[in-house]
Design a protein around this motif. Sequence first.
Motif, PDB file in Angstrom:
ATOM      1  N   SER A 557       0.845  -1.192   0.000  1.00 17.98           N
ATOM      2  CA  SER A 557       0.000   0.000   0.000  1.00 17.98           C
ATOM      3  C   SER A 557       0.880   1.241   0.000  1.00 17.98           C
ATOM      4  O   SER A 557       1.917   1.276   0.669  1.00 17.98           O
ATOM      5  CB  SER A 557      -0.930   0.022   1.220  1.00 17.98           C
ATOM      6  N   THR A 558       0.468   2.240  -0.763  1.00 23.73           N
ATOM      7  CA  THR A 558       1.186   3.511  -0.847  1.00 23.73           C
ATOM      8  C   THR A 558       0.186   4.644  -0.661  1.00 23.73           C
ATOM      9  O   THR A 558      -0.875   4.638  -1.293  1.00 23.73           O
ATOM     10  CB  THR A 558       1.889   3.655  -2.210  1.00 23.73           C
ATOM     11  N   THR A 559       0.503   5.579   0.216  1.00 22.66           N
ATOM     12  CA  THR A 559      -0.394   6.710   0.439  1.00 22.66           C
ATOM     13  C   THR A 559       0.118   7.944  -0.291  1.00 22.66           C
ATOM     14  O   THR A 559       1.325   8.096  -0.510  1.00 22.66           O
ATOM     15  CB  THR A 559      -0.532   7.020   1.936  1.00 22.66           C
ATOM     16  N   TYR A 560      -0.801   8.801  -0.680  1.00 29.27           N
ATOM     17  CA  TYR A 560      -0.467  10.071  -1.316  1.00 29.27           C
ATOM     18  C   TYR A 560      -1.579  11.061  -1.006  1.00 29.27           C
ATOM     19  O   TYR A 560      -2.657  10.683  -0.536  1.00 29.27           O
ATOM     20  CB  TYR A 560      -0.291   9.904  -2.832  1.00 29.27           C
ATOM     21  N   THR A 561      -1.315  12.309  -1.238  1.00 31.80           N
ATOM     22  CA  THR A 561      -2.308  13.359  -0.979  1.00 31.80           C
ATOM     23  C   THR A 561      -2.908  13.834  -2.286  1.00 31.80           C
ATOM     24  O   THR A 561      -2.184  14.221  -3.213  1.00 31.80           O
ATOM     25  CB  THR A 561      -1.674  14.540  -0.226  1.00 31.80           C
ATOM     26  N   ALA A 562      -4.229  13.771  -2.378  1.00 29.96           N
ATOM     27  CA  ALA A 562      -4.927  14.226  -3.580  1.00 29.96           C
ATOM     28  C   ALA A 562      -4.815  15.742  -3.695  1.00 29.96           C
ATOM     29  O   ALA A 562      -4.680  16.438  -2.676  1.00 29.96           O
ATOM     30  CB  ALA A 562      -6.396  13.818  -3.522  1.00 29.96           C
ATOM     31  N   PRO A 563      -4.852  16.287  -4.922  1.00 30.95           N
ATOM     32  CA  PRO A 563      -4.878  17.750  -5.053  1.00 30.95           C
ATOM     33  C   PRO A 563      -6.149  18.323  -4.423  1.00 30.95           C
ATOM     34  O   PRO A 563      -7.181  17.662  -4.361  1.00 30.95           O
ATOM     35  CB  PRO A 563      -4.844  17.958  -6.576  1.00 30.95           C
ATOM     36  N   ALA A 564      -6.018  19.549  -3.918  1.00 28.96           N
ATOM     37  CA  ALA A 564      -7.178  20.205  -3.316  1.00 28.96           C
ATOM     38  C   ALA A 564      -8.228  20.495  -4.380  1.00 28.96           C
ATOM     39  O   ALA A 564      -7.946  20.551  -5.583  1.00 28.96           O
ATOM     40  CB  ALA A 564      -6.748  21.500  -2.636  1.00 28.96           C
ATOM     41  N   SER A 565      -9.475  20.654  -3.941  1.00 27.14           N
ATOM     42  CA  SER A 565     -10.581  20.932  -4.854  1.00 27.14           C
ATOM     43  C   SER A 565     -10.296  22.193  -5.656  1.00 27.14           C
ATOM     44  O   SER A 565      -9.783  23.190  -5.127  1.00 27.14           O
ATOM     45  CB  SER A 565     -11.882  21.100  -4.067  1.00 27.14           C
ATOM     46  N   CYS A 566     -10.619  22.160  -6.946  1.00 25.77           N
ATOM     47  CA  CYS A 566     -10.427  23.326  -7.813  1.00 25.77           C
ATOM     48  C   CYS A 566     -11.726  23.726  -8.492  1.00 25.77           C
ATOM     49  O   CYS A 566     -11.720  24.438  -9.492  1.00 25.77           O
ATOM     50  CB  CYS A 566      -9.351  23.020  -8.858  1.00 25.77           C
ATOM     51  N   SER A 567     -12.863  23.231  -7.980  1.00 25.80           N
ATOM     52  CA  SER A 567     -14.148  23.551  -8.610  1.00 25.80           C
ATOM     53  C   SER A 567     -14.548  24.984  -8.301  1.00 25.80           C
ATOM     54  O   SER A 567     -14.265  25.514  -7.224  1.00 25.80           O
ATOM     55  CB  SER A 567     -15.237  22.594  -8.120  1.00 25.80           C
ATOM     56  N   ILE A 568     -15.164  25.636  -9.258  1.00 25.49           N
ATOM     57  CA  ILE A 568     -15.660  27.005  -9.093  1.00 25.49           C
ATOM     58  C   ILE A 568     -17.152  26.929  -8.820  1.00 25.49           C
ATOM     59  O   ILE A 568     -17.938  26.438  -9.637  1.00 25.49           O
ATOM     60  CB  ILE A 568     -15.395  27.845 -10.343  1.00 25.49           C
ATOM     61  N   ALA A 569     -17.562  27.387  -7.629  1.00 17.83           N
ATOM     62  CA  ALA A 569     -18.970  27.281  -7.232  1.00 17.83           C
ATOM     63  C   ALA A 569     -19.845  28.132  -8.134  1.00 17.83           C
ATOM     64  O   ALA A 569     -19.481  29.257  -8.509  1.00 17.83           O
ATOM     65  CB  ALA A 569     -19.146  27.723  -5.790  1.00 17.83           C
ATOM     66  N   PRO A 570     -21.025  27.608  -8.552  1.00 23.05           N
ATOM     67  CA  PRO A 570     -21.931  28.397  -9.394  1.00 23.05           C
ATOM     68  C   PRO A 570     -22.440  29.609  -8.631  1.00 23.05           C
ATOM     69  O   PRO A 570     -22.486  29.613  -7.400  1.00 23.05           O
ATOM     70  CB  PRO A 570     -23.064  27.407  -9.706  1.00 23.05           C
ATOM     71  N   PRO A 571     -22.846  30.717  -9.344  1.00 23.09           N
ATOM     72  CA  PRO A 571     -23.390  31.903  -8.672  1.00 23.09           C
ATOM     73  C   PRO A 571     -24.640  31.539  -7.883  1.00 23.09           C
ATOM     74  O   PRO A 571     -25.413  30.674  -8.278  1.00 23.09           O
ATOM     75  CB  PRO A 571     -23.678  32.862  -9.826  1.00 23.09           C
ATOM     76  N   VAL A 572     -24.824  32.220  -6.748  1.00 23.67           N
ATOM     77  CA  VAL A 572     -25.950  31.928  -5.849  1.00 23.67           C
ATOM     78  C   VAL A 572     -27.220  32.568  -6.388  1.00 23.67           C
ATOM     79  O   VAL A 572     -27.249  33.751  -6.727  1.00 23.67           O
ATOM     80  CB  VAL A 572     -25.649  32.437  -4.431  1.00 23.67           C
ATOM     81  N   CYS A 573     -28.278  31.772  -6.442  1.00 19.13           N
ATOM     82  CA  CYS A 573     -29.590  32.262  -6.882  1.00 19.13           C
ATOM     83  C   CYS A 573     -30.323  32.856  -5.676  1.00 19.13           C
ATOM     84  O   CYS A 573     -30.305  32.298  -4.586  1.00 19.13           O
ATOM     85  CB  CYS A 573     -30.394  31.112  -7.493  1.00 19.13           C
ATOM     86  N   SER A 574     -30.953  34.010  -5.868  1.00 24.42           N
ATOM     87  CA  SER A 574     -31.748  34.621  -4.798  1.00 24.42           C
ATOM     88  C   SER A 574     -32.950  35.327  -5.408  1.00 24.42           C
ATOM     89  O   SER A 574     -32.976  35.647  -6.602  1.00 24.42           O
ATOM     90  CB  SER A 574     -30.901  35.606  -3.992  1.00 24.42           C
ATOM     91  N   LEU A 575     -33.975  35.564  -4.585  1.00 23.42           N
ATOM     92  CA  LEU A 575     -35.158  36.282  -5.057  1.00 23.42           C
ATOM     93  C   LEU A 575     -35.720  37.116  -3.920  1.00 23.42           C
ATOM     94  O   LEU A 575     -35.508  36.834  -2.741  1.00 23.42           O
ATOM     95  CB  LEU A 575     -36.215  35.325  -5.633  1.00 23.42           C
ATOM     96  N   SER A 576     -36.470  38.199  -4.283  1.00 21.86           N
ATOM     97  CA  SER A 576     -37.163  39.063  -3.326  1.00 21.86           C
ATOM     98  C   SER A 576     -38.508  39.449  -3.933  1.00 21.86           C
ATOM     99  O   SER A 576     -38.714  39.338  -5.153  1.00 21.86           O
ATOM    100  CB  SER A 576     -36.320  40.299  -3.007  1.00 21.86           C
ATOM    101  N   ALA A 577     -39.434  39.917  -3.082  1.00 19.12           N
ATOM    102  CA  ALA A 577     -40.783  40.247  -3.570  1.00 19.12           C
ATOM    103  C   ALA A 577     -41.322  41.458  -2.825  1.00 19.12           C
ATOM    104  O   ALA A 577     -41.031  41.666  -1.633  1.00 19.12           O
ATOM    105  CB  ALA A 577     -41.716  39.052  -3.395  1.00 19.12           C
ATOM    106  N   VAL A 578     -42.129  42.277  -3.544  1.00 19.97           N
ATOM    107  CA  VAL A 578     -42.848  43.425  -2.966  1.00 19.97           C
ATOM    108  C   VAL A 578     -44.314  43.306  -3.375  1.00 19.97           C
ATOM    109  O   VAL A 578     -44.628  43.152  -4.568  1.00 19.97           O
ATOM    110  CB  VAL A 578     -42.259  44.766  -3.447  1.00 19.97           C
ATOM    111  N   ALA A 579     -45.229  43.349  -2.376  1.00 19.72           N
ATOM    112  CA  ALA A 579     -46.677  43.223  -2.644  1.00 19.72           C
ATOM    113  C   ALA A 579     -47.384  44.521  -2.262  1.00 19.72           C
ATOM    114  O   ALA A 579     -47.104  45.112  -1.207  1.00 19.72           O
ATOM    115  CB  ALA A 579     -47.258  42.054  -1.864  1.00 19.72           C
TER     116      ALA A 579
END
Length: 691
Positions: A557-579
């Motif tokens: 068995s041989t251990t190694y360290t995986a590369p860190a995450s390089c994913s770019i998170a998608p933009p956050v969706c948000s909404l608001s309302a006025v009645a």
Amino acid sequence: MATAGLCASATNTYSSTVIVTLTNPTAGTLTITHGGQTQTLLTTSATTTLTATFDNLISDGNSHTVLVSLPGCSTTSASYTAPTSCRVELGLAITDPGVCLPGTNTYNTTGVISLTNAVPGTATITDGTSTTTIAISAGATSVPYSLTGLPSGTGSHTVTVSYLGQTASTTYTAPASCSIAPVCSLSATATAGLCATATNTYSASIVVSLTNTTAGMITISLPGTTPVSQTLAANTPTFTAVFQDLPSDGATHTATISLPGCGTTTATYTAPVSCSVAPVCSISAVATPGLCQSATNTFTNTVVVSLTNPQTGILTVTDGPASLTFAAVAGSSGSFTATFAGISSTGASHTVTTSLPGCSTISTTYTAPVSCSLAPVCSLSATATAGLCATATNTYSATAVIQLTNPTAGVLTVTAGVQSATFVTTTAPSATFTVVFPGLLSDGATHTITASLPSCSSITATYTAPTSCSVAPVCSISAVVTPGLCQIATNTFTTVALINITNPTTGILTVSDGPASLTFATVAGGSASFTATLANIISDGASHTLTATLPGCSTTSTTYTAPASCSIAPPVCSLSAVATAGLCSTATNTYSSTVVITLTNPTAGTLTVTNGGQTQTLLTTSATTTLTATFDNLISDGNSHTVVVSLPGCSTASTTYTAPTSCRVEVGLAITDPGVCLPGTNTYNTTGLSV
């Protein structure tokens, strides 16, 4: 400035050198990041240049960016282009399987080795027991080879080429025999010896009679034991194989005998029934502590262990953190002396534990001599013992127990040949460290283990290794793992593992990394290398373990360290309302409410707007920014109302408004005077009031 070195063909990797020039630097920690690798270097106000080297980078011909940052100073980057792949590719093809030569009943075969990125070296061609070597020159793409004198009529053959740790194979069928020779035949008889009561075992003898045999390897197999193989000369008349230490079970057993080019036969016999009357195993032990040694304030404890009717196994004698082992053999009584040196004289009670699996465990107590030291003196003592030889690998493990009295703070180094181990020590009355050195070759020689602690002393301990227990070349596996860079599009990486096998067994090599695995076919003899490429592994920055297993050989068995995450998170969706609420309609005492919804980074889907018991749905796309919903015929009640807006995969929002008060027109009627009858007309008049 970042520069790339040359591609190493053996591993298809290169090294990158980063030279950082600093002007008016601050004192701190400089961080240099290269893909999944990071190095840190200390800076002072006088630092002008620093150099970092990143090794084992995959040669991919791509552009790479190195980031350099120093808190309180600035961040910069440098780009360079990696060398293109220089991996040596190897192939093999048969150009002519050959024809049978009647005079010798042999044939000659020829083929071609195909190469990519070849470097100077030697290729080894193997076809069964026939081997030849071919010189490879730099840049060669096609190299012919030939093998001569191969026996005809031997069926399917596998030809293997080995070159620079890589292998390639191809198969072909040998030409049919063209020799008119006497027919080869086999016959065999099997007999069982008597049951040995001391071990409840027996020996079986297989006598094989042969007629008109050709030269070859005869193999005799008996289920549950290691097959016996022997190379026979042509026309050998008889061969005898003896299988020893077989368990007496009274059952029928069948031996299978085979000789290529001659055939296969079997021989059956009945084993003797069990004759074991197991005597009772018992252990006794006497511990005798020695006198306190004033120079070291330590003493030696001698433990004499007596065994009656022992089981075969490992006898372990333990005194505190130190332990010694001895090999016990079934059916023989005897005694063993365990000497524990360098124990601190404290005047305390000590317990010695003695155990033998399948027998029993006992404990013996004694009192250590009181301290005799006028001043703390640092000293070392060491004992070394060798374990049993493992027949599968012809190796053993050596155990070293290092006892320290009044140790100084520092680093204790324990060395056994090319292996070493280190331990951090602190100032204390005493300390004990145990280290096991595995995978040592069983050679029956005397070996020395050295223990050293700076500002204290050095000491050695010798032991005798077990003699060789191997009847075949030792099979061993090693693995070198190189993780690739994180791929931003998938947040995954590829691991390349180079597996080297010495004296492999024939079987299936399995290389696994988590749920991913690859298999390779191995052929017995010599050495072999395999490259396993495992793709689409999640980049998580965590420690991973790659395991290579070959049945009948070993697992590594041989251990190694995986590369860190390089994913770019998608933009956050948000909404608001006025009645807002409209005016009350007097005709119906109702009103309308208008809801305006604002969306940021929306997902495509169905937006739901709820106002009390009414609901509306509106479709959204990734480009939608504003939507409007109108609710009619709402009762004017002057109350506060809540509107809820939700979009799956985005979020939920709510808003409140106040409805207009009621504007309903109310009508009433009341009689104020019903009137009186008028005689002249027989009528009356009435009056009332509208309210």
